[in-house]
Design an enzyme around this catalytic site. Structure first.
Site, PDB file in Angstrom:
ATOM      1  N   LYS A 170      -2.858   8.644  -4.741  1.00 49.22           N
ATOM      2  CA  LYS A 170      -1.495   8.663  -4.167  1.00 49.22           C
ATOM      3  C   LYS A 170      -0.643   7.800  -5.103  1.00 49.22           C
ATOM      4  O   LYS A 170      -0.707   6.578  -5.065  1.00 49.22           O
ATOM      5  CB  LYS A 170      -1.522   8.087  -2.745  1.00 49.22           C
ATOM      6  CG  LYS A 170      -0.335   8.482  -1.857  1.00 49.22           C
ATOM      7  CD  LYS A 170       1.025   8.177  -2.394  1.00 49.22           C
ATOM      8  CE  LYS A 170       1.464   6.746  -2.153  1.00 49.22           C
ATOM      9  NZ  LYS A 170       2.828   6.477  -2.720  1.00 49.22           N
ATOM     10  N   GLY A 201       3.454  11.429  -2.242  1.00 49.70           N
ATOM     11  CA  GLY A 201       3.978  11.130  -0.912  1.00 49.70           C
ATOM     12  C   GLY A 201       4.421   9.687  -0.796  1.00 49.70           C
ATOM     13  O   GLY A 201       4.377   8.928  -1.774  1.00 49.70           O
ATOM     14  N   GLY A 203       4.363   5.773   0.672  1.00 47.60           N
ATOM     15  CA  GLY A 203       3.329   4.778   0.938  1.00 47.60           C
ATOM     16  C   GLY A 203       2.925   4.687   2.401  1.00 47.60           C
ATOM     17  O   GLY A 203       1.738   4.817   2.733  1.00 47.60           O
ATOM     18  N   PRO A 204       3.897   4.447   3.292  1.00 43.49           N
ATOM     19  CA  PRO A 204       3.504   4.262   4.696  1.00 43.49           C
ATOM     20  C   PRO A 204       2.978   5.531   5.369  1.00 43.49           C
ATOM     21  O   PRO A 204       2.464   5.474   6.484  1.00 43.49           O
ATOM     22  CB  PRO A 204       4.814   3.815   5.370  1.00 43.49           C
ATOM     23  CG  PRO A 204       5.679   3.336   4.246  1.00 43.49           C
ATOM     24  CD  PRO A 204       5.305   4.165   3.057  1.00 43.49           C
ATOM     25  N   GLY A 207       0.031   7.140   1.702  1.00 41.58           N
ATOM     26  CA  GLY A 207      -0.758   5.999   1.227  1.00 41.58           C
ATOM     27  C   GLY A 207      -1.587   5.411   2.347  1.00 41.58           C
ATOM     28  O   GLY A 207      -2.789   5.153   2.200  1.00 41.58           O
ATOM     29  N   GLU A 369       7.560 -13.493  -7.095  1.00 45.43           N
ATOM     30  CA  GLU A 369       7.595 -12.477  -8.141  1.00 45.43           C
ATOM     31  C   GLU A 369       8.931 -11.742  -8.065  1.00 45.43           C
ATOM     32  O   GLU A 369       9.267 -11.165  -7.046  1.00 45.43           O
ATOM     33  CB  GLU A 369       6.439 -11.488  -7.929  1.00 45.43           C
ATOM     34  CG  GLU A 369       6.369 -10.439  -9.002  1.00 45.43           C
ATOM     35  CD  GLU A 369       5.129  -9.559  -8.875  1.00 45.43           C
ATOM     36  OE1 GLU A 369       4.870  -9.035  -7.785  1.00 45.43           O
ATOM     37  OE2 GLU A 369       4.428  -9.399  -9.882  1.00 45.43           O
TER      38      GLU A 369
END
Ligand code: NAP
Ligand code: MG
Length: 465
Positions: A170, A201, A203-204, A207, A369
């Site tokens: 993914k 697709g 992530g939520p 993934g 970051e």
């Protein structure tokens, strides 16, 4: 390239189950350049089934034949390097020479290194009266970010295939076209159907479905610490192997004996390359107080020279995040010496190369970051102080040390809590293990250590040996 409308599953491009799409945007001019399907749990399920079905035969394929497929894959990447570089530039925005040299050049090296490792690795050894075998872990769910679109994919898929695992990938929603090109390359290389599968697709959705799928034996994730923490928890609950490559806030430590101009110049280039979107970037420069003012001047001049030569960041949300950090740096009292939040043009998600001086170790810009072209320069009193500052974040991914000679720099590097340190500008080694101490991750990528992530051991005991 022309975008595919389907998912690459079981050796063919199949229609997606759902009808949602992802629009791919060029971050340099904000134009839509293509669209790909947004996979849902059913797409992931079909891909995992294909990977499971292909597993027994691929796991039993002699390593020399797996090596031959990886060599063929490397050769296809070489043959299609211009098209890949143009695609990365179109969807990530990096300048074309950087895409050619790094975004395509590095994955070619890594694919080649795993072709070699698959052919030469000892998958079996004798220990006393036992034979210890290294067997593939099984079906791998690989979830990758957009910052090095092809490298992040190859750094997972090549060792997985070398080990005899099968894969469902993914990729990041921002850079799916490079992933589709990679799937084409795998197909062209003659890798058997189902050994590699691609589900584009969100992530939520896709993934998460992949990370939670019962048919996945190992989840290998690269991306943010926030998502990594979630994936680690899900894998832990299922007693599933997990590899996490997360964020970093690496220190570039310049010792008083170093060639200051060189160390600062290379340090600035390291942070500005890929518009700062590198997890291992040396975003904190640590300079002795007696050389501090000179280093700030050198860094300011080096950063100003970058001007509009760096590409945009990947999307509008990332630009807002980065600008938010720049504002935070100013409001917490750091001194802005170059750059700022003003975008240089009307179109595109550009951020100016930015340098902060008088940064204290506890400031947000020295702790979190940023993932943009922003360098913080910190002052240290003595070596112990430098060690304390360098180690004073939750991260430990990479770093650099500069000194008059390599031995002095290496001795200092041993005191750093981090997975990789470049000594006096040591060059990138595609076979050296890469990965994090502390919250920068779990596991290693690249080289033999990267291969080991995809293997599990079985020992057979004999009466006599
Ligand atoms: P991210 O959300 O962690 O994305 C990484 C990958 O995980 C993408 O494929 C993403 O899909 C997927 N994902 C997102 N939520 C998920 C979930 N709940 N379950 C499973 N997979 C999920 O990172 P990002 O949003 O792209 O970037 C945010 C920040 O992460 C950056 O600013 C940077 O600080 C850090 N980052 C670090 C690295 C690194 O190499 N260490 C790389 C990229 C980003 P989508 O693409 O759909 O979100
Ligand atoms: Mg995201």
């Amino acid at each position: 390239m022309k975008a595919h409308e389907g998912m690459y599953i079981g050796g063919a491009w199949r229609p997606a189950v759902g009808s949602d799409i992802i629009e791919v945007v060029n971050p340099a001019d904000e134009q839509v350049i293509g669209q790909v399907p947004a996979g849902i749990a059913d797409d992931v399920d079909a891909a995992v089934r294909a990977a499971r079905a292909a597993l027994p035969a691929w796991a039993a394929t002699p390593p020399a034949e797996r090596a031959a497929r990886l060599t063929a894959l490397r050769d296809v990447l070489v043959a299609r390097k211009d098209e890949i570089a143009e695609t990365v530039t179109a969807e990530l925005g990096s300048p074309l020479p950087f895409s050619q040299g790094v975004h395509v050049g590095v994955p070619i090296l890594v694919a080649g290194s795993y072709a070699e490792l698959a052919a030469t690795h000892a998958f079996e050894e004798k220990v006393g009266n036992s034979v210890v075998r290294q067997e593939p872990v099984g079906v791998v769910g690989a979830i990758t970010p957009w910052n090095y679109p092809l490298h992040q994919i190859v750094a997972k898929v090549a060792p997985a295939l070398a080990a005899g695992c099968t894969v469902v990938l993914k990729p990041a929603e921002d850079t799916p076209l490079t992933a589709q090109l990679f799937a084409e390359a795998v197909h062209e290389a003659g890798v058997p159907a189902g050994v590699f599968n691609l589900v584009t697709g969100l992530g939520p959705v896709a993934g998460q479905a992949l990370a939670e799928h019962e048919g996945v034996d190992l989840v290998s994730f690269t991306g943010s610490t926030a998502v990594g923490r979630k994936i680690g928890a899900t894998a832990g609950a299922a007693i599933k192997k997990v590899a996490l490559e997360l964020g970093g806030k690496s220190a570039n430590v310049i010792l008083p004996s170093a060639d200051l101009a060189k160390a600062v110049g290379v340090g600035v280039a390291n942070v500005m390359s890929n518009s700062g979107q590198t997890c291992s970037a040396w975003t904190r420069m640590l300079v002795h107080r007696e050389q501090y003012d000179e280093a700030v001047e050198l860094a300011a001049a080096a950063a100003a020279k970058y001007g509009d030569r760096i590409g945009p960041v990947v999307n509008a949300k990332q630009r807002e995040r980065v600008q938010g950090y720049i504002d935070k740096g100013v409001s917490e009292g750091a001194r802005l010496v170059v750059g700022g939040t003003e975008g240089p043009g009307e179109r595109g998600y550009f951020v100016q190369p930015t340098v902060f001086a008088d940064v204290n170790p506890e400031m947000t810009i020295a702790q979190e970051e940023i993932f943009g072209p922003v360098l913080s320069i910190l002052r240290y009193e003595d070596e112990d102080d430098a060690v304390r500052i360098a180690n004073g974040t939750v991260y430990g991914l990479a770093g650099a040390v500069w000194a008059g000679d390599d031995a002095e720099a290496a001795a200092f590097a041993l005191r750093l809590e981090t997975g990789q340190v470049d000594i006096n500008g040591g060059r990138f080694n595609p076979r050296a293990p890469f990965g994090g101490y502390k919250q920068s991750g779990v596991g290693r990528e690249l080289g033999a250590h990267g291969l080991a992530e995809y293997l599990q051991t079985k020992s057979l005991q004999f009466q006599e040996r």
